[in-house]
Scaffold this motif. Structure first.
Motif, PDB file in Angstrom:
ATOM      1  N   THR A   1       0.873  -1.168   0.000  1.00  0.00           N
ATOM      2  CA  THR A   1       0.000   0.000   0.000  1.00  0.00           C
ATOM      3  C   THR A   1       0.910   1.219   0.000  1.00  0.00           C
ATOM      4  OG1 THR A   1      -1.560  -1.218   1.384  1.00  0.00           O
ATOM      5  CG2 THR A   1      -1.853   1.151   1.256  1.00  0.00           C
TER       6      THR A   1
ATOM      7  N   ASN B   1      -1.573   5.507   7.335  1.00  0.00           N
ATOM      8  CA  ASN B   1      -0.954   4.276   7.828  1.00  0.00           C
ATOM      9  C   ASN B   1       0.387   4.475   8.527  1.00  0.00           C
ATOM     10  OD1 ASN B   1       0.606   4.612   5.497  1.00  0.00           O
ATOM     11  ND2 ASN B   1      -0.635   3.156   4.352  1.00  0.00           N
TER      12      ASN B   1
ATOM     13  N   PRO C   1      -2.698  -2.192   7.543  1.00  0.00           N
ATOM     14  CA  PRO C   1      -3.628  -2.113   6.405  1.00  0.00           C
ATOM     15  C   PRO C   1      -4.894  -2.919   6.694  1.00  0.00           C
ATOM     16  CG  PRO C   1      -1.408  -2.572   5.649  1.00  0.00           C
ATOM     17  CD  PRO C   1      -1.391  -2.706   7.142  1.00  0.00           C
TER      18      PRO C   1
END
Length: 168
Positions: A104, A110, A137
């Protein structure tokens, strides 16, 4: 006269070549020493870690001689097969569990603040504590479970590492 002129031209050519090579060697040596000095001056420890089901907050203390920035932080479980997530300046990479493997793009959602070098990135001043929040995630089965021990491995920009582990 011609012989003296040719000798002088040859002498200046050799002198110029040798001087250029010496400058290149000096620069290479200086960069090597500078990198070693930065490596020796970069020291940090994990002061504390707190968990939620989907995020970990890492409190980092720098006890070296320079402010510390980080290239990578890895979070993994008691076995890397159960949980292994790596955060860096560009990506959040899930190695395990197998059902959640992938990358990601790193963002404030995050890793807050973002890792890497430069203005606005995670930086810990000398003799200060700074925290970073790392969010897992979204994936079924990718969470922190009470009773397990989790490991946090930090990699500084100059190559130093620190590993911390704590039960949740």
């Amino acid at each position: 006269m011609l012989l003296i002129a040719m000798t002088l031209v040859a002498g200046f050519a050799v002198f110029g070549y040798v001087r250029l090579q010496a400058n290149v060697s000096e620069l290479s040596y200086a960069q090597s020493v500078g990198g070693t000095m930065s490596y020796l001056q970069e020291r940090f420890v994990v002061a504390q870690v707190t968990y939620t089901a989907s995020a970990v907050t890492v409190y980092i203390y720098t006890n070296g001689q320079i402010a510390t920035q980080f290239a990578q932080i890895e979070v993994y479980g008691p076995t890397r097969a159960t949980l292994d997530v790596t955060y860096d300046a560009n990506y959040v990479t899930v190695a395990n569990p197998a059902a959640c493997r992938g990358q990601t793009t790193a963002s404030i959602s995050n890793e807050n603040p973002l890792l890497g070098t430069g203005t606005g990135k995670l930086s810990v001043k000398v003799n200060y504590v700074t925290s970073v929040v790392l969010t897992l995630p979204a994936c079924a089965g990718l969470n922190f479970v009470a009773g397990n021990t989790y490991f946090i491995k930090l990699l500084g920009t100059f190559g130093n590492t620190a590993v911390y582990y704590q039960g949740m």
